[in-house]
Design an enzyme around this catalytic site. Structure first.
Site, PDB file in Angstrom:
ATOM      1  N   SER A  68       0.810  -1.222   0.000  1.00 44.62           N
ATOM      2  CA  SER A  68       0.000   0.000   0.000  1.00 44.62           C
ATOM      3  C   SER A  68       0.842   1.271   0.000  1.00 44.62           C
ATOM      4  CB  SER A  68      -0.949   0.017   1.198  1.00 44.62           C
ATOM      5  OG  SER A  68      -0.245   0.233   2.398  1.00 44.62           O
ATOM      6  N   LYS A 120       0.955   4.177   6.840  1.00 45.98           N
ATOM      7  CA  LYS A 120       0.260   5.149   5.991  1.00 45.98           C
ATOM      8  C   LYS A 120       0.967   6.495   6.072  1.00 45.98           C
ATOM      9  CE  LYS A 120      -2.875   2.091   5.182  1.00 45.98           C
ATOM     10  NZ  LYS A 120      -2.728   1.315   3.985  1.00 45.98           N
TER      11      LYS A 120
END
Length: 180
Positions: free
Chosen positions: A46, A92
Site C-alpha cells: 500500500s 500510511k
C-alpha cells in the site's frame, strides 16, 4: 605456581560483575525500544513506491521507527493500529491534520470530511491497494505508534524518508483557504 582456586574466584567475580552490569542495562534498553526508537519491517504494497518497490516478496524494507514525538504533520509516514482491527498495524502517510477538510476518494460516500481535533487523515501512497481514511475516516493520533524516519535496508535505498513525496494532488481546506 598460582593457586587454581584463586583464579576461579577471580573469574567468578569478574563474571558476576559483568552479569550485574548487563542486567542493569536490560530495562533501559527495553524502555528505549518500546518508547523511543526501534527497527521495523514494512509489509504489503500500500505504500509503493516509497516502501517495498520491488515485486520480490522476500525482500522487505527495514525501517527506523521514532516513537517519542507525537507531533504529526502532512507528509509524515506513520505506523498505526487499524481502527477496524487493533491487532493489525498499518503503514500510511499523513495527508491531513486536525481542522483540515479533506476531499475523499471512493469508497467514501461524503466528498468532504473534516478532520477533528486530535485526529489525522492517512492514506497509502498506492491508492488502489490501500485501506485507509477513505474507508474508516479520520484516525485518532492515539492509534499512531511510531513515525517512520529512515529506510535502513536494503542498503541501496537506505536514507531518510521523503516527507515531501506525498500525494501532491491531495485537496484539503485549511482555515478559509483551499490548498492544492
Amino acid at each position: 605456581m598460582a593457586n587454581p582456586f584463586v583464579r576461579n574466584q577471580s573469574f567468578k567475580s569478574v563474571f558476576f560483575k559483568n552479569l550485574v552490569g548487563i542486567t542493569l542495562w536490560v530495562p533501559v534498553l527495553m524502555f528505549v525500544e518500546q518508547h523511543v526508537v526501534s527497527v521495523g519491517t514494512i509489509e504489503g504494497r500500500s505504500m509503493k513506491p516509497a516502501f517495498n518497490p520491488e515485486t520480490n516478496m522476500l525482500q522487505r524494507d527495514r525501517v527506523l521507527l521514532w516513537k517519542w514525538n507525537k507531533d504529526y504533520k502532512r507528509g509524515d509516514v506513520v505506523i498505526l493500529r487499524s481502527p477496524e482491527n487493533p491487532e493489525e498495524l498499518l503503514v500510511k502517510r499523513v495527508l491531513g491534520v486536525e481542522y483540515d477538510i479533506m476531499k475523499t476518494r471512493p469508497p467514501k460516500k461524503l466528498s468532504l470530511v473534516p478532520v477533528p481535533e486530535g485526529h489525522v487523515w492517512v492514506e497509502g501512497d498506492e491508492q488502489f491497494h490501500s485501506i485507509d481514511s477513505n474507508k474508516f475516516g479520520p484516525v485518532s493520533t492515539g492509534l499512531i505508534t511510531a513515525k517512520v524516519i529512515a529506510i535502513l535496508f536494503p542498503f541501496s535505498r537506505a536514507g531518510r524518508i521523503d516527507h515531501e513525496g506525498f500525494r501532491k494532488n491531495a485537496v484539503f481546506l485549511s482555515g478559509k483557504r483551499s490548498v492544492k
